[in-house]
Every structure is written in C-alpha cells, then in structure tokens.
Design a protein around this motif. Sequence first.
Motif, PDB file in Angstrom:
ATOM      1  N   ALA A 131       0.824  -8.027  13.266  1.00  0.00           N
ATOM      2  CA  ALA A 131       0.587  -9.474  13.245  1.00  0.00           C
ATOM      3  C   ALA A 131      -0.543  -9.826  12.279  1.00  0.00           C
ATOM      4  N   PHE A 132      -1.581  -9.015  12.253  1.00  0.00           N
ATOM      5  CA  PHE A 132      -2.719  -9.276  11.370  1.00  0.00           C
ATOM      6  C   PHE A 132      -2.295  -9.230   9.902  1.00  0.00           C
ATOM      7  N   TYR A 133      -1.643  -8.148   9.493  1.00  0.00           N
ATOM      8  CA  TYR A 133      -1.261  -8.019   8.086  1.00  0.00           C
ATOM      9  C   TYR A 133      -0.183  -9.014   7.683  1.00  0.00           C
ATOM     10  N   THR A 134       0.672  -9.405   8.620  1.00  0.00           N
ATOM     11  CA  THR A 134       1.644 -10.452   8.332  1.00  0.00           C
ATOM     12  C   THR A 134       0.930 -11.754   7.985  1.00  0.00           C
ATOM     13  N   ILE A 177      -0.991  -3.529  -2.050  1.00  0.00           N
ATOM     14  CA  ILE A 177      -1.474  -2.558  -1.060  1.00  0.00           C
ATOM     15  C   ILE A 177      -1.366  -3.130   0.343  1.00  0.00           C
ATOM     16  N   LEU A 178      -1.830  -4.349   0.544  1.00  0.00           N
ATOM     17  CA  LEU A 178      -1.807  -4.971   1.869  1.00  0.00           C
ATOM     18  C   LEU A 178      -0.377  -5.223   2.343  1.00  0.00           C
ATOM     19  N   THR A 179       0.530  -5.491   1.406  1.00  0.00           N
ATOM     20  CA  THR A 179       1.934  -5.657   1.776  1.00  0.00           C
ATOM     21  C   THR A 179       2.536  -4.338   2.246  1.00  0.00           C
ATOM     22  N   VAL A 235     -11.378 -10.780   5.752  1.00  0.00           N
ATOM     23  CA  VAL A 235     -10.089 -10.117   5.942  1.00  0.00           C
ATOM     24  C   VAL A 235     -10.231  -8.602   5.862  1.00  0.00           C
ATOM     25  N   LEU A 236     -10.898  -8.123   4.823  1.00  0.00           N
ATOM     26  CA  LEU A 236     -11.044  -6.672   4.675  1.00  0.00           C
ATOM     27  C   LEU A 236     -11.947  -6.092   5.755  1.00  0.00           C
ATOM     28  N   GLY A 237     -12.930  -6.875   6.209  1.00  0.00           N
ATOM     29  CA  GLY A 237     -13.774  -6.417   7.309  1.00  0.00           C
ATOM     30  C   GLY A 237     -12.976  -6.254   8.593  1.00  0.00           C
ATOM     31  N   ALA A 238     -12.079  -7.207   8.854  1.00  0.00           N
ATOM     32  CA  ALA A 238     -11.220  -7.121  10.037  1.00  0.00           C
ATOM     33  C   ALA A 238     -10.227  -5.974   9.889  1.00  0.00           C
ATOM     34  N   ALA A 243      -8.555   4.612   4.958  1.00  0.00           N
ATOM     35  CA  ALA A 243      -9.221   5.062   3.737  1.00  0.00           C
ATOM     36  C   ALA A 243      -9.043   4.072   2.593  1.00  0.00           C
ATOM     37  N   VAL A 244      -7.813   3.546   2.421  1.00  0.00           N
ATOM     38  CA  VAL A 244      -7.580   2.645   1.293  1.00  0.00           C
ATOM     39  C   VAL A 244      -8.268   1.293   1.518  1.00  0.00           C
ATOM     40  N   ILE A 245      -8.359   0.838   2.762  1.00  0.00           N
ATOM     41  CA  ILE A 245      -9.083  -0.407   3.036  1.00  0.00           C
ATOM     42  C   ILE A 245     -10.555  -0.232   2.702  1.00  0.00           C
TER      43      ILE A 245
END
Length: 241
Positions: free
Chosen positions: A84-87, A104-106, A146-149, A189-191
């Motif tokens: 749900a978050f990444y959507t 990457i996020l997709t 967003v990246l922190g979450a 790791a990638v985040i």
Amino acid sequence: MNQHTNTKNTSGKGEEEITSVVNRRLFLRSAGLATSLGTIVIAAGCNDDDDDPMIPGTGDTVDLGSGDIGVLNYAYALEQLEAAFYTQVIQTPYAGMTDAEKAILTDIRDHEIVHRDFFKAALGDKAIKGLTPNFSGIDFSKKDAVLGAAKLFEDTGVAAYNGAGKLIKDAKYLLLAGKIVSVEARHAAVIRDLIKPKSTDFAGDDIIDMNGMDKAVAPADILAAVKGYVKETVTGANVGK
C-alpha cells in the motif's frame, strides 16, 4: 514488473551513476522474479496445515492466528502495509522524483504486491482481512519523508522476518520466509543508497549486529512499531504457538 530499462539520462546525472542505478534495478527485478517463481511450488502446500489456528476475527481488531498460520498472516499483514505504501508513492510522486528513482520504487512496489498476493492466495480462507493503512503522518510530496518511511518499513520488514523465523515449524514455510527476506534486504539496501548514494549506510550498524548479522525483532515489538500505520488493531499473541 517493468519490462524495459530506460538508460537515457533525463536528470543530468553522469553515465556512471545512471549505469549504477540501472544495475540495481536489474538486481532487484531478478531477485523478485526468483522469489515469485521459487515459491510457487510451496504455495500448493500452504493450505495443508496441521495446526488448529485461531481464525482471525472481524471488526477493528484483527487476530493473526496461531501456529504457522499466524506467522504467515503476520508476514501477510506487513506485506499489505508495504504494498500500500509503495502504491501511494508511485501514484503521487514526491517533488523532484527522477526517472531512475521512480523506476526503482516501481520495481519495489511490484515485488511487494507479488509478496502480498502470494500470502493471500496461500492462506486461502485462513487469511486475515485486507488491512486499512494509515499514512496520514507521511508527507508523500517530500522526498525525505517518503524515503525515510521506506527505510523504516524495509528495515522493519527484514527484522520481522528474521525474528519470526525461529517460530516457524514447517520447513516449507521457513524456506519461503528465507527467500522473501532476502528480497526485502535488497529493498532495504537500495533505499538506503537512494538516501545516501555510494555510502556504507546500506548495511549500517543500526541494522547489522557485531557478528555481521541482520537484527531480529520479535513479532510483538514489530506490531507495536507499525501500529500507527494501520487503522485496525492487529494482535499476534499466538503467532508461532
């Protein structure tokens, strides 16, 4: 998942950096594909449960159940939250999101959806209901927020799988958890690399212990940590019992 890789430099990044991002995308995609294919065989056995689980109830309180079913529902709950978050991240991109970051996020979103849907199908009528996320505290318009979450969710997910591993009785389920947690660790790791490019923070000492191992956290502590992001009250007192 995405079926193509866009290597065009649209954000002023150097060729070396773009190549690095593309390689990370291919690494993530391959990990996700291996996981989804590798767990299909196990899916047929997930409904053959010898335990007598406490079937989750209805209403605002959701009980994960007991035994291995409880552990699988625990993982399903966390995968619901991440999917749900990444959507939402992709539906409402933060200001300044580059093509490389969106790609990457997709990919991560697609992995989490695969994981979520797999657990739902594997659990069948023993699955908990769809949870209602509460992301009101996250400003999706800001990259740092967003990246922190995302960092919080991914680090929590890895620690959760590690902490639940010892509770799993069926070797098939343990194998499944091991395959998925390896993908979640790649996400983490990638985040971290997106937050601090080319740093050593991808495996910081806040998540790796003195023995070079990822930290493991018990289900009760994980559920307490993420309760603010879910509108229902999720209880897991009998997970693994």
